[in-house]
Structures are given as C-alpha cells and as structure tokens.
Design a protein around this motif. Structure first.
Motif, mmCIF file in Angstrom:
data_model
loop_
_atom_site.group_PDB
_atom_site.id
_atom_site.type_symbol
_atom_site.label_atom_id
_atom_site.label_comp_id
_atom_site.label_asym_id
_atom_site.label_seq_id
_atom_site.Cartn_x
_atom_site.Cartn_y
_atom_site.Cartn_z
ATOM 1 N N PHE A 106 0.834 -1.199 0.000
ATOM 2 C CA PHE A 106 0.000 0.000 0.000
ATOM 3 C C PHE A 106 0.870 1.252 0.000
ATOM 4 C CE2 PHE A 106 -2.640 -3.137 2.349
ATOM 5 C CZ PHE A 106 -3.735 -3.168 1.497
ATOM 6 N N ALA A 107 0.365 2.298 -0.630
ATOM 7 C CA ALA A 107 0.968 3.615 -0.460
ATOM 8 C C ALA A 107 0.673 4.096 0.962
ATOM 9 C CB ALA A 107 0.396 4.590 -1.474
ATOM 10 N N GLU A 108 1.520 4.994 1.448
ATOM 11 C CA GLU A 108 1.374 5.496 2.822
ATOM 12 C C GLU A 108 1.667 6.993 2.813
ATOM 13 O OE1 GLU A 108 2.538 3.748 7.206
ATOM 14 O OE2 GLU A 108 4.105 3.751 5.680
ATOM 15 N N SER A 178 6.882 22.342 4.226
ATOM 16 C CA SER A 178 7.411 21.270 3.372
ATOM 17 C C SER A 178 6.295 20.349 2.892
ATOM 18 C CB SER A 178 8.495 20.468 4.114
ATOM 19 O OG SER A 178 7.949 19.656 5.145
ATOM 20 N N VAL A 179 5.304 20.081 3.747
ATOM 21 C CA VAL A 179 4.184 19.234 3.342
ATOM 22 C C VAL A 179 3.298 19.975 2.340
ATOM 23 C CG1 VAL A 179 2.097 18.072 4.149
ATOM 24 C CG2 VAL A 179 4.242 17.840 5.417
ATOM 25 N N THR A 180 3.086 21.265 2.555
ATOM 26 C CA THR A 180 2.309 22.053 1.592
ATOM 27 C C THR A 180 2.968 22.046 0.223
ATOM 28 O OG1 THR A 180 1.435 23.490 3.343
ATOM 29 C CG2 THR A 180 1.383 24.346 1.101
ATOM 30 N N ALA A 181 4.296 22.132 0.193
ATOM 31 C CA ALA A 181 5.019 22.090 -1.087
ATOM 32 C C ALA A 181 4.786 20.763 -1.802
ATOM 33 C CB ALA A 181 6.510 22.318 -0.858
ATOM 34 N N LEU A 182 4.812 19.662 -1.047
ATOM 35 C CA LEU A 182 4.538 18.361 -1.653
ATOM 36 C C LEU A 182 3.124 18.316 -2.239
ATOM 37 C CD1 LEU A 182 6.000 15.751 0.874
ATOM 38 C CD2 LEU A 182 6.835 16.248 -1.408
ATOM 39 N N LEU A 183 2.158 18.750 -1.444
ATOM 40 C CA LEU A 183 0.762 18.677 -1.862
ATOM 41 C C LEU A 183 0.477 19.579 -3.053
ATOM 42 C CD1 LEU A 183 -0.846 18.663 1.686
ATOM 43 C CD2 LEU A 183 -0.805 16.749 0.092
ATOM 44 N N ASP A 184 1.148 20.725 -3.125
ATOM 45 C CA ASP A 184 0.896 21.684 -4.196
ATOM 46 C C ASP A 184 1.610 21.333 -5.498
ATOM 47 O OD1 ASP A 184 -0.715 23.143 -2.535
ATOM 48 O OD2 ASP A 184 0.748 24.743 -2.156
ATOM 49 N N HIS A 185 2.768 20.681 -5.394
ATOM 50 C CA HIS A 185 3.617 20.544 -6.579
ATOM 51 C C HIS A 185 3.996 19.115 -6.937
ATOM 52 C CE1 HIS A 185 4.164 24.891 -6.564
ATOM 53 N NE2 HIS A 185 4.483 24.824 -5.281
ATOM 54 N N GLN A 186 3.746 18.161 -6.055
ATOM 55 C CA GLN A 186 4.224 16.801 -6.278
ATOM 56 C C GLN A 186 3.056 15.832 -6.401
ATOM 57 O OE1 GLN A 186 7.661 15.867 -6.549
ATOM 58 N NE2 GLN A 186 6.532 14.165 -7.462
ATOM 59 N N ALA A 187 3.080 14.996 -7.424
ATOM 60 C CA ALA A 187 2.047 13.961 -7.539
ATOM 61 C C ALA A 187 2.170 13.000 -6.373
ATOM 62 C CB ALA A 187 2.203 13.216 -8.862
ATOM 63 N N PRO A 188 1.063 12.535 -5.821
ATOM 64 C CA PRO A 188 1.153 11.590 -4.698
ATOM 65 C C PRO A 188 1.747 10.264 -5.146
ATOM 66 C CG PRO A 188 -1.109 11.792 -5.475
ATOM 67 C CD PRO A 188 -0.324 12.846 -6.193
ATOM 68 N N PRO A 189 2.291 9.485 -4.224
ATOM 69 C CA PRO A 189 2.855 8.183 -4.585
ATOM 70 C C PRO A 189 1.812 7.297 -5.271
ATOM 71 C CG PRO A 189 3.455 8.780 -2.335
ATOM 72 C CD PRO A 189 2.449 9.790 -2.781
ATOM 73 N N CYS A 192 -2.162 5.664 -4.215
ATOM 74 C CA CYS A 192 -2.855 6.396 -3.147
ATOM 75 C C CYS A 192 -4.367 6.290 -3.249
ATOM 76 C CB CYS A 192 -2.433 7.864 -3.164
ATOM 77 S SG CYS A 192 -0.850 8.179 -2.335
ATOM 78 N N ASP A 193 -4.872 6.161 -4.475
ATOM 79 C CA ASP A 193 -6.326 6.135 -4.663
ATOM 80 C C ASP A 193 -6.982 4.916 -4.018
ATOM 81 O OD1 ASP A 193 -6.126 8.462 -6.044
ATOM 82 O OD2 ASP A 193 -6.275 7.553 -8.037
ATOM 83 N N THR A 194 -6.239 3.836 -3.886
ATOM 84 C CA THR A 194 -6.831 2.597 -3.363
ATOM 85 C C THR A 194 -6.257 2.172 -2.012
ATOM 86 O OG1 THR A 194 -5.199 1.300 -4.623
ATOM 87 C CG2 THR A 194 -7.318 1.748 -5.691
ATOM 88 N N SER A 195 -5.334 2.937 -1.474
ATOM 89 C CA SER A 195 -4.701 2.551 -0.219
ATOM 90 C C SER A 195 -5.519 2.989 0.992
ATOM 91 C CB SER A 195 -3.301 3.156 -0.122
ATOM 92 O OG SER A 195 -2.740 2.907 1.163
ATOM 93 N N PRO A 196 -5.647 2.139 2.000
ATOM 94 C CA PRO A 196 -6.306 2.554 3.244
ATOM 95 C C PRO A 196 -5.386 3.348 4.163
ATOM 96 C CG PRO A 196 -5.653 0.262 3.419
ATOM 97 C CD PRO A 196 -5.287 0.695 2.024
ATOM 98 N N THR A 198 -3.718 6.296 3.398
ATOM 99 C CA THR A 198 -3.486 7.656 2.905
ATOM 100 C C THR A 198 -4.502 8.592 3.539
ATOM 101 O OG1 THR A 198 -4.924 7.320 0.984
ATOM 102 C CG2 THR A 198 -2.582 6.813 0.715
ATOM 103 N N GLN A 199 -4.172 9.878 3.528
ATOM 104 C CA GLN A 199 -5.024 10.875 4.168
ATOM 105 C C GLN A 199 -5.272 12.040 3.215
ATOM 106 O OE1 GLN A 199 -2.878 11.967 7.707
ATOM 107 N NE2 GLN A 199 -3.447 10.118 8.824
ATOM 108 N N PRO A 200 -6.399 12.715 3.357
ATOM 109 C CA PRO A 200 -6.646 13.927 2.562
ATOM 110 C C PRO A 200 -5.786 15.084 3.069
ATOM 111 C CG PRO A 200 -8.431 13.582 4.118
ATOM 112 C CD PRO A 200 -7.550 12.368 4.208
ATOM 113 N N ARG A 201 -5.723 16.103 2.266
ATOM 114 C CA ARG A 201 -4.898 17.270 2.569
ATOM 115 C C ARG A 201 -5.221 17.863 3.944
ATOM 116 N NH1 ARG A 201 -2.632 21.307 -1.166
ATOM 117 N NH2 ARG A 201 -2.123 23.177 0.026
ATOM 118 N N ASP A 202 -6.497 18.017 4.245
ATOM 119 C CA ASP A 202 -6.869 18.640 5.518
ATOM 120 C C ASP A 202 -6.327 17.848 6.699
ATOM 121 O OD1 ASP A 202 -8.156 20.559 4.082
ATOM 122 O OD2 ASP A 202 -10.192 19.867 4.519
#
Length: 231
Positions: A106-108, A178-189, A192-196, A198-202
């Motif tokens: 799973f992605a994490e 640093s986390v905002t930079a990942l969320l704004d500019h980097q595709a998630p691993p 992520c769409d099917t992993s239990p 992972t978490q939403p941005r909020d």
C-alpha cells in the motif's frame, strides 16, 4: 561540522533538518542533483545527508545522475563519516547494503503511528506519529538494527555500523511548509487512490501541533547519529 546534503527535487528539501543544523552550529551545502549539479567529493565534508525525492532508487534511464550518487553512497558506507538517508536516500543506502527495495503493498501518506522495535537502538518513544509520503519500501539490511514499523511499512528505518549510518523511510523533518510544497507541486505516490493508509490534505495540515511534536524526535535522532562517530 560541515555537512553535504544531496537534494533531488525542489519540493523535497531539508525542511526542519536545515534549521536544526544551523541551531547546533553546523554548516551545510546543498547539492541539487536534479538541476544538474554534480555530487560532491566526500572528502570535503564531515557527514553526508541524502534527502528524499520523487523518483525510484533505480530510475537511471530518466535520472542518469543516480549512478554517480550510488557510487558516492557506496564510498560513504565504506568510509567512517556519518551518513543519513531520508526517503529516497534511505532506499539508496538500503539497496547498497544488499536489502531489497520494492513497491509496498500500500501507499502510505500523511500521519501514521510507528511502533518502536523491541531491539531498536534509536532513542525514541515506544510509539510516536510521523509523516509519511511513499509507496516503495525496503527490507532490513544485514547487520543493521531496526527503527520500528507502521501498519503499512514494517521497516520504517534502520541503523548500521553502530549508528554511523541511519536510514529513515518516515519524515521527522516535515514542517507545514514542506508538506504544503509536496501537496501543491508533487504527484502523490502511486496507489494512493486505493490505499487505506493515505489521508486527505486537511488531515495532513489541520493540526500544526503534530509538526511541533516531530521536532524533539528529529533532535534525538540527529544528535544520536552525529555522536556515533568520535570527534
């Protein structure tokens, strides 16, 4: 001490690690390998840090500079200077030590609990939350000691050669910026769409205190790491 930091993406920087080095009186130079800068000479630093990045540890076709970086990591392992890897950096070190690096089940991403291994050499609490951003995982290298694991990743880190070499899959250096930079500019691993796990941005950003709680954990790991080699 003067440290060399190897960076692989403008959105995977040293974050709180840089602040810690400055506060402790250490100097550092960042080498942006993804921007075409050559890896430094190991002789010109007292310790080496290999940061995270979005690429895989064997993506040589797209990132030919990885071959040179792996050689530098191997030199560091053969030497006597402290070596720290985070994310991609930990995967490069684990691979150089003969451990298997592969896609995890799973992605994490986001905040997840780590249970410290019973035989862990790290000066950390028995349980703590850390920030995650990965799909690839690695096995425990021979002759190394485990940090501990999370629900999705049994090996979240290791120490080798009496603590001179440390690899961390988790991110104790993470900050809101640093986390905002990942969320704004980097595709998630991938996955992520099917992993239990992972978490939403909020959920990643809504509790700033979580980032504050990482600071003493990072301090413990870095202090222990740099004390591992006699002056």
């Amino acid at each position: 001490m003067h440290l060399h930091l190897l960076q692989h993406s403008p959105h995977h920087g040293p974050a709180r690690l840089a602040d810690w080095l400055t506060s402790m009186g250490h100097s550092y130079t960042i080498f942006h390998l993804d921007a075409g800068e050559l890896p430094p000479r190991l002789a010109d630093c007292d310790a080496l840090v290999v940061l995270d990045g979005p690429m895989g540890s064997a993506d040589d076709a797209e990132h030919p500079w990885l071959r040179r970086e792996r050689k530098l990591v191997e030199q560091a392992l053969d030497g006597s200077k402290p070596l720290l890897g985070i994310g991609l950096g930990a995967k490069l070190i684990a691979s150089a030590l003969g451990a298997v690096v592969s896609a995890g089940t799973f992605a994490e991403t986001g905040w997840h609990r780590i249970d410290l291994a019973p035989d862990s050499p790290f000066d950390l609490p028995e349980q703590f939350d850390a920030f995650m951003w990965h799909r690839d995982v690695f096995g425990l290298p021979d002759d190394s000691q485990p940090l501990g694991g999370s629900a999705a990743s049994p090996v979240q880190g290791f120490a080798w050669d009496a603590g001179r070499v440390v690899g961390l899959l988790c991110h104790l250096e993470a900050t809101p910026d640093s986390v905002t930079a990942l969320l704004d500019h980097q595709a998630p691993p991938a996955g992520c769409d099917t992993s239990p796990h992972t978490q939403p941005r909020d959920a990643m950003l809504d509790e700033p205190k979580r980032f504050d709680l990482l600071a003493p954990l990072l301090d413990r790991v870095l202090s222990q790491w740099l004390r591992s080699v006699p002056a």
